[in-house]
Scaffold this motif. Structure first.
Motif, PDB file in Angstrom:
ATOM      1  N   ASN A 107       0.890  -1.166   0.000  1.00 10.37           N
ATOM      2  CA  ASN A 107       0.000   0.000   0.000  1.00 10.37           C
ATOM      3  C   ASN A 107       0.926   1.213   0.000  1.00 10.37           C
ATOM      4  OD1 ASN A 107      -1.622   2.237   0.975  1.00 10.37           O
ATOM      5  ND2 ASN A 107      -3.171   0.732   1.526  1.00 10.37           N
ATOM      6  N   ALA A 108       1.036   1.880  -1.139  1.00  9.64           N
ATOM      7  CA  ALA A 108       2.124   2.820  -1.372  1.00  9.64           C
ATOM      8  C   ALA A 108       1.881   4.232  -0.867  1.00  9.64           C
ATOM      9  CB  ALA A 108       2.431   2.884  -2.875  1.00  9.64           C
ATOM     10  N   HIS A 109       0.681   4.517  -0.324  1.00  7.16           N
ATOM     11  CA  HIS A 109       0.441   5.895   0.151  1.00  7.16           C
ATOM     12  C   HIS A 109      -0.680   5.891   1.169  1.00  7.16           C
ATOM     13  CE1 HIS A 109       0.795  10.236  -0.022  1.00  7.16           C
ATOM     14  NE2 HIS A 109      -0.508  10.344  -0.155  1.00  7.16           N
ATOM     15  N   SER A 110      -0.341   6.268   2.401  1.00 13.31           N
ATOM     16  CA  SER A 110      -1.331   6.271   3.477  1.00 13.31           C
ATOM     17  C   SER A 110      -1.068   7.415   4.439  1.00 13.31           C
ATOM     18  CB  SER A 110      -1.266   4.948   4.248  1.00 13.31           C
ATOM     19  OG  SER A 110      -1.910   5.044   5.502  1.00 13.31           O
ATOM     20  N   ALA A 142       1.882   2.356  -8.585  1.00 19.16           N
ATOM     21  CA  ALA A 142       1.631   1.700  -7.302  1.00 19.16           C
ATOM     22  C   ALA A 142       0.266   2.175  -6.824  1.00 19.16           C
ATOM     23  CB  ALA A 142       2.715   2.054  -6.296  1.00 19.16           C
ATOM     24  N   ILE A 143      -0.302   1.441  -5.876  1.00 23.31           N
ATOM     25  CA  ILE A 143      -1.635   1.780  -5.390  1.00 23.31           C
ATOM     26  C   ILE A 143      -1.564   2.079  -3.897  1.00 23.31           C
ATOM     27  CG2 ILE A 143      -2.607  -0.425  -4.598  1.00 23.31           C
ATOM     28  CD1 ILE A 143      -4.239   1.672  -7.320  1.00 23.31           C
ATOM     29  N   GLY A 144      -2.373   3.053  -3.458  1.00 18.77           N
ATOM     30  CA  GLY A 144      -2.405   3.396  -2.037  1.00 18.77           C
ATOM     31  C   GLY A 144      -3.807   3.763  -1.609  1.00 18.77           C
ATOM     32  N   THR A 178       4.884  -4.842  -8.865  1.00 20.73           N
ATOM     33  CA  THR A 178       6.256  -4.417  -9.134  1.00 20.73           C
ATOM     34  C   THR A 178       6.470  -2.948  -8.778  1.00 20.73           C
ATOM     35  OG1 THR A 178       5.684  -4.006 -11.461  1.00 20.73           O
ATOM     36  CG2 THR A 178       6.605  -6.147 -10.916  1.00 20.73           C
ATOM     37  N   GLY A 179       5.508  -2.090  -9.147  1.00 21.25           N
ATOM     38  CA  GLY A 179       5.642  -0.673  -8.837  1.00 21.25           C
ATOM     39  C   GLY A 179       5.555  -0.394  -7.348  1.00 21.25           C
ATOM     40  N   GLY A 180       4.671  -1.135  -6.645  1.00 21.57           N
ATOM     41  CA  GLY A 180       4.547  -0.946  -5.209  1.00 21.57           C
ATOM     42  C   GLY A 180       5.805  -1.331  -4.469  1.00 21.57           C
ATOM     43  N   ALA A 181       6.435  -2.434  -4.884  1.00 21.49           N
ATOM     44  CA  ALA A 181       7.695  -2.842  -4.258  1.00 21.49           C
ATOM     45  C   ALA A 181       8.757  -1.776  -4.459  1.00 21.49           C
ATOM     46  CB  ALA A 181       8.152  -4.180  -4.832  1.00 21.49           C
ATOM     47  N   ARG A 182       8.801  -1.211  -5.661  1.00 19.00           N
ATOM     48  CA  ARG A 182       9.779  -0.150  -5.937  1.00 19.00           C
ATOM     49  C   ARG A 182       9.498   1.077  -5.074  1.00 19.00           C
ATOM     50  NH1 ARG A 182      14.778   0.395  -7.087  1.00 19.00           N
ATOM     51  NH2 ARG A 182      14.852   2.400  -6.047  1.00 19.00           N
TER      52      ARG A 182
END
Length: 454
Positions: A52-55, A316-318, A365-369
């Motif tokens: 979860n890339a943005h919280s 990525a998704i958040g 892949t984008g979230g891990a980055r």
């Protein structure tokens, strides 16, 4: 060593059957083999679990409380923000810890393995620092210790109330640090993270071009020391206009001309970009951190996902405001926004992959980055960030391959998630976090005085 066996699993090479995944005591995957007899923990459908890339964890306690309209018929992001500032003036460190634990628990139950926390609530009401400058960072850390989620902590740098360097308002005063104090905060936050497992990461987040001096943006890579760099960018029309008036360029244009943007960066929202900006930013390798549920809630606009992905851009998704924490719904909302804008169907599918497969691959892949985390694939040497879906669910039974992802994202919801592992830590079992009862009880006690006050 532990073994997870799945009837079907999504590997980097594609779908495989009867897959045994071996995980060592550090949480890394050491072996994968298909065509294996069932052993160890048995799962139906095994997938990599994204970050979860943005919280902003504390905003979870506001969910459902801002859906009325005041006397101004033009309610917007900016009126919502005033309500948010009033709310956060009441928050104590203990409440922030309880709220954050609930958020992280809900992330895990939704299928996320990691919380990338864009953490800007640093000081006491009135702006006076706590005796320990990293008090609030320690509360985020304590929550992660309780929930077991992977944590990437992003202390947020916030200096000004706008591009003209005006003073912070009463609502923003708890965020503010000059560069020297922010550097100390980063050091203290780093020490606080030593209580967590080795997969924990620290990055840095200059809040936005409105809230920090330009030099703070260009110097961010030095402060990040190899960790991820996140920043809000081009979220609202008023923001674009303010930056253009102050700096003579739109936010994306300014960033590309003045900072060395690489795949170390994650730019949040990017809902107000022109075509040339979308293409140029995607080519840098930076990740676009998208939060479709919050962006819909606040009327931010629609990210140009079709063009971005077609330019090989990373996403990525958040869950941002945490008004609703649902991995499947974030992905569905992202795709449906493209369809509504363009009058199309299956807007993000390709001839090779269905919509669900393309989106899921991208956010893993984008979230891990974006999290600075060695994850995103079920492969040797990667962290065992994994989620399992119920292959007996009525919408998944009898399905195989990419249709499993499509049925989960477009016909189902996160109730299909049965198990989640973060760096091998088995935290969700039969759809429930292992500490759900304690976490929800603590949250209920924490928010009661907040709701009474509001």
């Amino acid at each position: 060593m532990k073994t997870i066996w799945a009837a079907q699993a999504l590997l980097p090479t594609g779908w495989a059957s009867d897959v045994a995944v071996t995980v060592d005591e550090t949480g890394q995957i050491t072996d994968i083999a298909d065509g294996q007899p069932a052993r160890g923990h048995r799962a139906g459908i095994l997938l990599p679990a994204p970050a979860n890339a943005h919280s902003h964890a504390f905003q979870r306690a506001m969910a459902g409380l801002t859906e009325t309209r005041g006397p101004d018929p033009r309610d917007s992001f900016w009126t919502w923000r005033r309500l948010m500032y009033r709310f956060l003036d009441l928050l104590t460190p203990e409440q922030v810890q309880a709220i954050t634990a609930l958020v992280q628990m809900e992330m895990l139950e939704a299928g996320y393995a990691t919380n990338v926390e864009f953490h800007y609530l640093h000081h006491q009401p009135g702006g006076v620092p706590y005796y320990d400058l990293s008090e609030m960072s320690q509360r985020i850390t304590a929550a992660a210790l309780q929930t077991g989620i992977g944590l990437t902590l992003l202390p947020v740098q916030y200096q000004f109330g706008g591009c003209d360097r005006r003073e912070l308002t009463a609502g923003q005063i708890r965020f503010g640090n000059d560069p020297a104090r922010f550097a100390r905060l980063m050091e203290e936050a780093s020490r606080a993270l030593t209580a967590l497992p080795a997969d924990t990461r620290l990055g840095v987040a200059p809040h936005s071009l409105r809230a920090v001096a330009p030099e703070s943006v260009t110097e961010a890579p030095e402060l990040a020391a190899g960790g991820p760099i996140h920043m809000h960018l081009a979220e609202q029309l008023a923001e674009v206009e303010e930056v253009q008036s102050a700096y003579g360029q739109r936010p994306v244009e300014w960033l590309l001309d003045n900072a060395h943007v690489t795949d170390q960066w994650c730019l949040i929202h990017c809902t107000q970009m022109e075509v040339h900006e979308t293409t140029a930013l995607a080519l840098t390798g930076a990740v676009a951190g998208l939060c479709p549920i919050t962006e819909s809630s606040l009327g931010d606009g629609i990210f140009d996902g079709v063009r971005w992905l077609d330019t090989q851009g990373k996403i990525a998704i958040g869950s941002d405001s945490n008004i609703r924490i649902s991995l499947s719904e974030e992905l569905r909302t992202l795709d449906y926004s493209q369809r509504l804008r363009d009058g199309s169907r299956a807007a993000l599918a390709t001839p090779e992959h269905s919509t669900g497969r393309r989106l899921f691959n991208a956010v893993c892949t984008g979230g891990a980055r974006a999290a600075g985390r060695n994850a995103g694939h079920i492969a040797k040497g990667y962290l065992a960030d994994l989620l399992a879906l119920d292959d007996g669910h009525i919408d998944l039974a009898g399905q195989s391959g990419d249709k499993l992802l499509d049925c989960w994202i477009f016909a189902g919801d996160d109730r299909m998630v049965t198990d989640v592992w973060s760096a091998g830590r088995h935290l969700v079992k039969e759809g429930r976090h292992i500490a759900r009862d304690q976490i929800t009880a603590a949250y209920g006690e924490a928010i009661k005085p907040l709701r009474d006050a509001l």
